[in-house]
Write a protein that holds these residues in place. Structure first.
Motif, short mmCIF file in Angstrom:
data_model
loop_
_atom_site.label_atom_id
_atom_site.label_comp_id
_atom_site.label_asym_id
_atom_site.label_seq_id
_atom_site.Cartn_x
_atom_site.Cartn_y
_atom_site.Cartn_z
N GLU A 69 7.68 -50.62 13.79
CA GLU A 69 8.66 -49.54 13.97
C GLU A 69 8.80 -49.27 15.46
OE1 GLU A 69 10.84 -47.54 12.01
OE2 GLU A 69 11.25 -46.78 14.01
N ASN A 96 9.59 -53.10 19.37
CA ASN A 96 10.93 -53.50 18.95
C ASN A 96 10.85 -54.81 18.17
OD1 ASN A 96 13.61 -54.38 18.81
ND2 ASN A 96 14.11 -53.44 20.78
N GLY A 97 11.45 -54.82 17.00
CA GLY A 97 11.47 -56.02 16.16
C GLY A 97 12.10 -57.23 16.86
N ASN A 115 14.07 -52.67 5.04
CA ASN A 115 14.51 -51.65 4.10
C ASN A 115 15.39 -50.62 4.80
OD1 ASN A 115 13.07 -52.48 1.68
ND2 ASN A 115 11.20 -51.91 2.78
N THR A 191 11.48 -46.53 -0.86
CA THR A 191 11.35 -46.05 0.52
C THR A 191 11.85 -44.60 0.56
OG1 THR A 191 13.54 -46.49 1.45
CG2 THR A 191 12.08 -48.39 1.17
N1 SAH Z 1 12.66 -48.28 6.05
C1 SAH Z 1 12.74 -46.83 6.10
C2 SAH Z 1 13.53 -46.33 7.31
C3 SAH Z 1 14.95 -46.77 7.38
S1 SAH Z 1 15.81 -46.19 8.84
C4 SAH Z 1 13.30 -46.30 4.80
O1 SAH Z 1 13.89 -47.08 4.04
O2 SAH Z 1 13.16 -45.10 4.52
C5 SAH Z 1 15.71 -47.62 9.88
C6 SAH Z 1 14.45 -47.65 10.73
O3 SAH Z 1 14.45 -48.86 11.46
C7 SAH Z 1 14.38 -46.52 11.77
O4 SAH Z 1 13.14 -45.87 11.66
C8 SAH Z 1 14.51 -47.26 13.12
O5 SAH Z 1 13.77 -46.66 14.16
C9 SAH Z 1 13.97 -48.63 12.77
N2 SAH Z 1 14.47 -49.70 13.64
C10 SAH Z 1 15.75 -49.94 13.98
N3 SAH Z 1 15.85 -50.99 14.80
C11 SAH Z 1 14.58 -51.46 14.97
C12 SAH Z 1 14.02 -52.51 15.72
N4 SAH Z 1 14.79 -53.33 16.46
N5 SAH Z 1 12.68 -52.70 15.67
C13 SAH Z 1 11.89 -51.87 14.94
N6 SAH Z 1 12.37 -50.84 14.21
C14 SAH Z 1 13.69 -50.63 14.21
#
Ligand code: SAH
Length: 214
Positions: A69, A96-97, A115, A191
């Motif tokens: 995250e 960062n992913g 998700n 989620t």
């Molecule tokens: N999976 C959770 C949150 C969804 S919101 C659920 O279903 O409830 C999307 C999440 O992805 C956010 O918390 C955001 O910070 C994260 N996110 C977005 N781009 C990202 C990246 N490049 N690397 C890591 N996390 C990321």
């Protein structure tokens, strides 16, 4: 995602290096050493507050999970859950992913979950979508050959885009659900976003796909 500002979040993170890293590069190729047992590693990119990955780790003790995250304020909620549960098969990585090849060696990961990723609906933001080709390449590089990607969303536009993006990238779509909650799929773990959107009556889309390029 709207989040309260959590004072002291970074202090809590730094105080718990056994569960969470803000720079995993020294563990590249050695993630198994951070877990109690050596077993397949599954990652979730964009875990949010972590309900899915914590419940998955409880339900599947034979898998090692890594929550990835970007946002500190979201990740602190995952950490709070883990500080209660103390699951031996769950680790957290605040990065960062897009940079995962810095933190994982080639083939270190067995499965990838996405998700309710941010939809980034504007075409000019396509590169930020977690199913854009550069992200797919990153996931595939760190994964074993023929690894799977599992993706859920409520967002029809992102789902349509992702089907095409995965297909252009050469992935095999093994199964697609257009209304997961009214299907015979068993063992679904919800989620936070999934609970919220499905309570409003929105269908949940899901796919399972296989990487083919290595
Ligand atoms: N999976 C959770 C949150 C969804 S919101 C659920 O279903 O409830 C999307 C999440 O992805 C956010 O918390 C955001 O910070 C994260 N996110 C977005 N781009 C990202 C990246 N490049 N690397 C890591 N996390 C990321």
């Amino acid at each position: 995602m709207r989040l309260r500002n959590k004072p002291g979040a970074m202090d809590t993170i730094i105080a718990n290096p056994q569960y969470i890293l803000t720079d995993g590069s020294q563990w590249r190729g050695k993630w198994q050493d951070r877990f109690e047992k050596e077993q397949p590693i599954h990652i979730e990119v964009g875990s949010g507050k972590g309900q899915f990955i914590v419940e998955m780790a409880k339900a599947h003790p034979d898998i090692n999970y890594i929550s990835i995250e970007l946002q500190t304020n979201a990740m602190i909620s995952v950490l709070e859950k883990q500080l209660e549960e103390k699951l031996p098969n769950l680790q957290l990585l605040l990065v960062n992913g897009a940079d995962l090849t810095d933190f994982f060696a080639d083939g270190e990961v067995s499965q990838v979950y996405l998700n309710f990723s941010d939809p980034w609906p504007k075409k000019k933001h396509e590169k930020r979508r977690l199913t854009f080709k550069t992200f797919l390449k990153t996931y595939e590089t760190i994964s074993k050959p023929k690894a799977q990607l599992h993706f859920k969303t409520d967002n029809q536009g992102l789902f349509e885009y992702s089907l095409a993006s995965l297909s252009r990238y050469g992935m095999t779509l093994n199964q697609v659900w257009l209304d997961l909650h009214h299907s015979d799929y068993e063992g679904n773990i919800m989620t936070e976003y999934e609970e919220k959107f499905s309570a409003k009556g929105q269908p949940i889309y899901r796919l399972e796909a296989t990487f083919n390029n290595k």
